[in-house]
Design an enzyme around this catalytic site. Structure first.
Site, PDB file in Angstrom:
ATOM      1  N   CYS A   2       0.856  -1.175   0.000  1.00 34.95           N
ATOM      2  CA  CYS A   2       0.000   0.000   0.000  1.00 34.95           C
ATOM      3  C   CYS A   2       0.897   1.230   0.000  1.00 34.95           C
ATOM      4  O   CYS A   2       1.882   1.298   0.726  1.00 34.95           O
ATOM      5  CB  CYS A   2      -0.941   0.089   1.193  1.00 34.95           C
ATOM      6  SG  CYS A   2      -2.104  -1.266   1.284  1.00 34.95           S
ATOM      7  N   ARG A  27       3.909  -0.355  -4.824  1.00 33.32           N
ATOM      8  CA  ARG A  27       3.614  -0.900  -3.492  1.00 33.32           C
ATOM      9  C   ARG A  27       2.280  -1.636  -3.445  1.00 33.32           C
ATOM     10  O   ARG A  27       1.939  -2.256  -2.439  1.00 33.32           O
ATOM     11  CB  ARG A  27       3.597   0.228  -2.456  1.00 33.32           C
ATOM     12  CG  ARG A  27       4.871   1.015  -2.397  1.00 33.32           C
ATOM     13  CD  ARG A  27       4.756   2.147  -1.412  1.00 33.32           C
ATOM     14  NE  ARG A  27       4.619   1.638  -0.066  1.00 33.32           N
ATOM     15  CZ  ARG A  27       5.627   1.349   0.742  1.00 33.32           C
ATOM     16  NH1 ARG A  27       6.854   1.540   0.347  1.00 33.32           N
ATOM     17  NH2 ARG A  27       5.416   0.891   1.945  1.00 33.32           N
ATOM     18  N   TRP A  73      -2.827  -2.674  -1.694  1.00 29.73           N
ATOM     19  CA  TRP A  73      -2.544  -4.097  -1.886  1.00 29.73           C
ATOM     20  C   TRP A  73      -3.431  -4.794  -0.861  1.00 29.73           C
ATOM     21  O   TRP A  73      -3.191  -4.698   0.352  1.00 29.73           O
ATOM     22  CB  TRP A  73      -1.059  -4.383  -1.623  1.00 29.73           C
ATOM     23  CG  TRP A  73      -0.667  -5.785  -1.961  1.00 29.73           C
ATOM     24  CD1 TRP A  73      -0.281  -6.254  -3.182  1.00 29.73           C
ATOM     25  CD2 TRP A  73      -0.618  -6.903  -1.065  1.00 29.73           C
ATOM     26  NE1 TRP A  73       0.001  -7.605  -3.095  1.00 29.73           N
ATOM     27  CE2 TRP A  73      -0.200  -8.025  -1.819  1.00 29.73           C
ATOM     28  CE3 TRP A  73      -0.892  -7.082   0.297  1.00 29.73           C
ATOM     29  CZ2 TRP A  73      -0.038  -9.292  -1.257  1.00 29.73           C
ATOM     30  CZ3 TRP A  73      -0.737  -8.344   0.850  1.00 29.73           C
ATOM     31  CH2 TRP A  73      -0.315  -9.430   0.070  1.00 29.73           C
ATOM     32  N   ASN A  99      -1.627   2.078   5.811  1.00 28.87           N
ATOM     33  CA  ASN A  99      -0.752   1.048   5.238  1.00 28.87           C
ATOM     34  C   ASN A  99      -0.321   0.163   6.394  1.00 28.87           C
ATOM     35  O   ASN A  99       0.250   0.643   7.365  1.00 28.87           O
ATOM     36  CB  ASN A  99       0.465   1.724   4.593  1.00 28.87           C
ATOM     37  CG  ASN A  99       1.563   0.734   4.253  1.00 28.87           C
ATOM     38  OD1 ASN A  99       1.295  -0.448   4.036  1.00 28.87           O
ATOM     39  ND2 ASN A  99       2.794   1.204   4.210  1.00 28.87           N
ATOM     40  N   GLY A 100      -0.623  -1.131   6.301  1.00 25.80           N
ATOM     41  CA  GLY A 100      -0.255  -2.049   7.374  1.00 25.80           C
ATOM     42  C   GLY A 100      -1.403  -2.986   7.693  1.00 25.80           C
ATOM     43  O   GLY A 100      -2.320  -3.150   6.877  1.00 25.80           O
ATOM     44  N   GLU A 484      16.592 -18.004  -8.535  1.00 28.84           N
ATOM     45  CA  GLU A 484      16.219 -16.623  -8.863  1.00 28.84           C
ATOM     46  C   GLU A 484      15.596 -16.556 -10.262  1.00 28.84           C
ATOM     47  O   GLU A 484      14.620 -15.841 -10.487  1.00 28.84           O
ATOM     48  CB  GLU A 484      17.467 -15.728  -8.744  1.00 28.84           C
ATOM     49  CG  GLU A 484      17.289 -14.267  -9.143  1.00 28.84           C
ATOM     50  CD  GLU A 484      16.250 -13.502  -8.324  1.00 28.84           C
ATOM     51  OE1 GLU A 484      15.732 -14.021  -7.321  1.00 28.84           O
ATOM     52  OE2 GLU A 484      15.937 -12.375  -8.731  1.00 28.84           O
ATOM     53  N   LYS A 488      11.885 -15.150 -10.964  1.00 25.39           N
ATOM     54  CA  LYS A 488      11.613 -14.043 -11.898  1.00 25.39           C
ATOM     55  C   LYS A 488      10.554 -14.459 -12.915  1.00 25.39           C
ATOM     56  O   LYS A 488       9.625 -13.710 -13.197  1.00 25.39           O
ATOM     57  CB  LYS A 488      12.874 -13.637 -12.673  1.00 25.39           C
ATOM     58  CG  LYS A 488      13.924 -12.809 -12.002  1.00 25.39           C
ATOM     59  CD  LYS A 488      13.546 -11.404 -11.670  1.00 25.39           C
ATOM     60  CE  LYS A 488      12.862 -11.353 -10.346  1.00 25.39           C
ATOM     61  NZ  LYS A 488      13.636 -11.104  -9.181  1.00 25.39           N
ATOM     62  N   GLU A 491       7.061 -14.691 -11.359  1.00 24.85           N
ATOM     63  CA  GLU A 491       6.550 -13.367 -10.980  1.00 24.85           C
ATOM     64  C   GLU A 491       6.005 -12.609 -12.186  1.00 24.85           C
ATOM     65  O   GLU A 491       4.964 -11.964 -12.108  1.00 24.85           O
ATOM     66  CB  GLU A 491       7.678 -12.510 -10.383  1.00 24.85           C
ATOM     67  CG  GLU A 491       8.052 -12.826  -8.959  1.00 24.85           C
ATOM     68  CD  GLU A 491       9.193 -11.943  -8.453  1.00 24.85           C
ATOM     69  OE1 GLU A 491       9.064 -11.419  -7.350  1.00 24.85           O
ATOM     70  OE2 GLU A 491      10.211 -11.776  -9.161  1.00 24.85           O
ATOM     71  N   HIS A 507      16.034 -37.201  -8.045  1.00 22.46           N
ATOM     72  CA  HIS A 507      15.313 -37.559  -6.818  1.00 22.46           C
ATOM     73  C   HIS A 507      13.857 -37.096  -6.870  1.00 22.46           C
ATOM     74  O   HIS A 507      13.216 -36.948  -5.838  1.00 22.46           O
ATOM     75  CB  HIS A 507      16.032 -36.978  -5.606  1.00 22.46           C
ATOM     76  CG  HIS A 507      17.440 -37.470  -5.467  1.00 22.46           C
ATOM     77  ND1 HIS A 507      17.746 -38.789  -5.261  1.00 22.46           N
ATOM     78  CD2 HIS A 507      18.635 -36.830  -5.573  1.00 22.46           C
ATOM     79  CE1 HIS A 507      19.064 -38.945  -5.215  1.00 22.46           C
ATOM     80  NE2 HIS A 507      19.624 -37.763  -5.413  1.00 22.46           N
ATOM     81  N   LYS A 606       5.963  -4.477  -4.137  1.00 20.71           N
ATOM     82  CA  LYS A 606       7.411  -4.427  -3.992  1.00 20.71           C
ATOM     83  C   LYS A 606       7.865  -4.369  -2.543  1.00 20.71           C
ATOM     84  O   LYS A 606       8.793  -5.045  -2.146  1.00 20.71           O
ATOM     85  CB  LYS A 606       7.947  -3.216  -4.750  1.00 20.71           C
ATOM     86  CG  LYS A 606       9.453  -3.214  -4.782  1.00 20.71           C
ATOM     87  CD  LYS A 606       9.978  -2.537  -6.001  1.00 20.71           C
ATOM     88  CE  LYS A 606      11.450  -2.783  -6.139  1.00 20.71           C
ATOM     89  NZ  LYS A 606      11.767  -4.160  -6.525  1.00 20.71           N
TER      90      LYS A 606
HETATM   91  C1  G6P Z   1       8.849  -8.645  -2.391  1.00 16.08           C
HETATM   92  C2  G6P Z   1       9.386  -8.199  -3.729  1.00 16.08           C
HETATM   93  C3  G6P Z   1      10.656  -8.986  -4.050  1.00 16.08           C
HETATM   94  C4  G6P Z   1      11.673  -8.835  -2.930  1.00 16.08           C
HETATM   95  C5  G6P Z   1      11.079  -9.223  -1.575  1.00 16.08           C
HETATM   96  C6  G6P Z   1      11.999  -8.811  -0.432  1.00 16.08           C
HETATM   97  O1  G6P Z   1       8.383  -9.939  -2.466  1.00 16.08           O
HETATM   98  O2  G6P Z   1       8.426  -8.378  -4.736  1.00 16.08           O
HETATM   99  O3  G6P Z   1      11.205  -8.483  -5.247  1.00 16.08           O
HETATM  100  O4  G6P Z   1      12.770  -9.635  -3.210  1.00 16.08           O
HETATM  101  O5  G6P Z   1       9.846  -8.550  -1.366  1.00 16.08           O
HETATM  102  O6  G6P Z   1      12.078  -7.413  -0.408  1.00 16.08           O
HETATM  103  P1  G6P Z   1      13.264  -6.578   0.172  1.00 16.08           P
HETATM  104  O7  G6P Z   1      12.878  -5.148  -0.067  1.00 16.08           O
HETATM  105  O8  G6P Z   1      13.361  -6.902   1.639  1.00 16.08           O
HETATM  106  O9  G6P Z   1      14.495  -6.973  -0.550  1.00 16.08           O
END
Ligand code: G6P
Length: 611
Positions: A2, A27, A73, A99-100, A484, A488, A491, A507, A606
């Protein structure tokens, strides 16, 4: 999670708030809304992205000198106009954004319902607002006092901002666990979840701390602690340019940020690594070198992509510093009862510096006596401030929801620390040390080389975009990169993707391999290379399609794989800085080929400020 933004001053509030919401949309983007105060309080809100709200307001008279805005969000209640913020109090006179998460909203809601209140939404926010107004009308002499009383009862995390029709010259804000920055202009104030909506107007900001309350008027900022005592606002100068938060000609922030990686890594090394002199200088390490050398154990804590950076660092620290290392998901670590001993050093990894799970995990560990070292991107963020020492990653603002340049900058900082510490501990010979720092200095140019493969990766993405599943395999230093790469892709393209250590295939996951399942090998030349060749053969034997990120001139893999993307040769420890880039591009172009919004993937946000 948010984004909230507010304005009070002499300018028109709506355009400032709208632009702020667009900047904070990373956000959360389930719904958006604004409350504007021009004698009367008007609230507009809309399900969907900020652009939907903007479209619905065209032609309206939005004249106001103060207002609050929100991009959501969803936590409590589905994304809808009804659940969008700002919420309005029962009297209609107060509006609030939040926000929270209010964890104990349910019993408070029950009490208020028993008093006859009828709620308009499913949100926890509305409960807190009604609670505040109930106190305001019955037990407090001012809104400020009502907020203070109400918050004493609240369990959870919040930033709230209130607008009161009876006091158009005042905004009231409070924070615990979620971020709030206040920009100081000339007879005006800007409030936001981060500095991006503010930077255009002023560089003077105050970061609000947990449990502080701000009473904000056009020409005055009063800060108070929970005991109602005034505290002096600590003004910081923002070190950020507007261009850094704009797309600069790229179609998406994600693409811009992928292409910014040579600069991000360079900026991260700048002033620290001097390859000619053979030195690494890092204030946060130099000051605590003895403590770090004596560390009995290093525990790396993070979430998402930052956790992957931690996993890679485990391999690197063990190899170069010969110290026991553990890597922890912050969300698990905070709720376990971890054994923390004197001599444990916690390295917190976070792009935003605001991730709720990471923040609380660190607070707990700090209370148990651990030393906290922060590897953070956002300057002045909560995790940066909580850390006892640290090294900023200097990647610049990252706006695309999927992390790219922040990751390469994180691992660059972790390499610097490991190389410096390993050498200081005597675990690295001078030759090896000089070789590694020489190689690290070459990385920005090598990433530029890798980026030239973008058109080829785009063609590959087009070819495989309709796959239902993807596997990503790697070993050793490239295993975290496989994870990773899978993260990606899911996502951004919503294709189901799994990352695995290549040898684990037999396995279980090999059962998934069938005709043309794309299997991505992160296969740059390293000590595992021969083993990985065998693993790739096993996939080919079962008719999977092998896509491989390889070192240039690797003819063996070229012969096995259906597709290859070559990256320049590098020391195997540092190769992840190169091998991750084609995987970021693959995710980006696959999302693009599927017509998806790569900067704002569904359901994600994010800065995850809720647990
Ligand atoms: C969210 C974002 C990711 C990020 C993660 C941790 O899930 O979408 O891209 O890696 O949070 O965020 P930070 O700001 O702590 O790296």
């Amino acid at each position: 999670m948010c984004g909230i933004v507010a304005y009070i001053g002499n300018q028109e509030a709506y355009p400032i708030i709208l632009k702020g919401l667009q900047r904070l949309e990373y956000r959360g983007y389930d719904s958006a809304g604004v409350a504007l105060l021009d004698q009367k309080l008007t609230i507009y809100k809309k399900k969907g992205k900020v652009a939907e709200l903007e479209g619905s307001l065209i032609g309206k008279n939005l004249h106001a000198k103060s207002g609050i805005g929100h991009t959501r969000w969803a936590t409590h209640g589905e994304p809808s106009d009804r659940n969008a913020h700002p919420h309005r109090s029962p009297s209609g006179k107060l509006a609030m954004v939040h926000n929270g998460i209010i964890e104990n909203f349910a019993p408070i809601k029950k009490e208020l319902q028993n008093k006859g209140y009828v709620f308009q939404s499913d949100t926890d926010t509305e409960v807190l607002l009604y609670f505040i107004e109930d106190i305001y009308h019955n037990d407090a002499t001012s809104l400020e006092e009502a907020v203070r009383i109400a918050l004493k009862r609240i369990i959870g995390a919040y930033v709230i901002i209130l607008l009161d029709e009876a006091h158009p010259d005042t905004l009231i804000a409070a924070r615990k666990g979620s971020p709030l920055v206040i920009g100081i202009g000339k007879n005006e104030h800007f409030l936001a979840s981060d500095a991006s909506p503010i930077i255009e107007y002023t560089k003077e900001v105050v970061y609000i701390n947990d449990y502080e309350m701000a009473i904000v008027k056009p020409d005055e900022l009063i800060l108070k602690n929970p005991g109602n005592e005034r505290i002096t606002p600590f003004i910081t100068k923002l070190d950020m340019e507007l261009a850094a938060i704009e797309k600069g000609g790229y179609e998406h922030f994600m693409l811009k940020e992928i292409f910014e990686q040579p600069t991000a890594v360079f900026d991260c090394l700048r002033g620290r690594l001097d390859a000619k002199a053979g030195t690494i200088r890092m204030g946060g390490i130099d000051k605590h070198l003895e403590l770090l050398k004596e560390a009995k154990r290093i525990i790396l804590v993070g979430c998402g992509t930052s956790w992957h950076a931690g996993l890679l660092a485990e391999y690197v620290f063990e190899e170069l510093c010969r110290v026991p290392v553990e890597v922890e998901y912050a969300s698990e670590f905070r709720y376990r009862n971890p054994v923390i001993n004197p001599g444990d050093v916690i390295i917190a990894i976070s792009q935003s510096g605001e991730t709720a799970d990471t923040l609380v995990a660190l607070e707990n560990a700090k209370n148990q006596g651990a030393f906290i070292f922060g590897v953070v991107n956002v300057v002045g963020s909560s995790i940066a401030r909580l850390s006892q020492a640290g090294a900023y990653t200097h990647a610049g603002p990252e706006i695309g929801v999927a992390s790219t340049k922040a990751f390469t900058a994180q691992i660059t900082v972790l390499y610097l620390i490991a190389i410096k510490l390993g050498y200081a501990k005597g675990c690295l010979s001078r030759d090896r040390y000089l070789h590694l720092i020489g190689e690290l200095a070459l990385v920005p140019d090598k990433i530029s080389e890798v980026l030239k493969s973008a058109p080829a990766v785009a063609a590959l993405a087009e070819k495989y975009k309709d796959a239902r599943d993807f596997l990503f395999l790697g070993r050793g230093y490239n295993f975290p990169i496989a994870l990773e790469g899978a993260l990606k892709l899911k996502e951004i393209s919503y294709i189901h993707a799994e990352g695995y250590p290549a040898a684990e295939m037999k396995h279980g996951p090999i059962a998934l391999v069938e005709d043309s399942l794309p299997v991505v090998f992160v296969a740059t030349k390293d000590s595992y290379h021969d083993k990985l060749i065998s693993n790739a053969q096993e996939i080919k034997a079962r008719k999977g399609s092998v896509i491989a990120v390889i070192s240039e001139n690797d003819t063996v893999f070229q012969d096995i794989a259906d597709e290859t993307i070559a990256v320049p040769a590098a020391d195997e420890i540092l190769a992840p800085l190169l091998s991750v880039v084609p995987l970021q591009l693959l995710a980006y172009y696959t999302g693009l080929a599927k017509g998806l919004d790569v900067d704002k993937p569904r359901n994600l946000a994010k800065s995850v400020t809720v647990e």
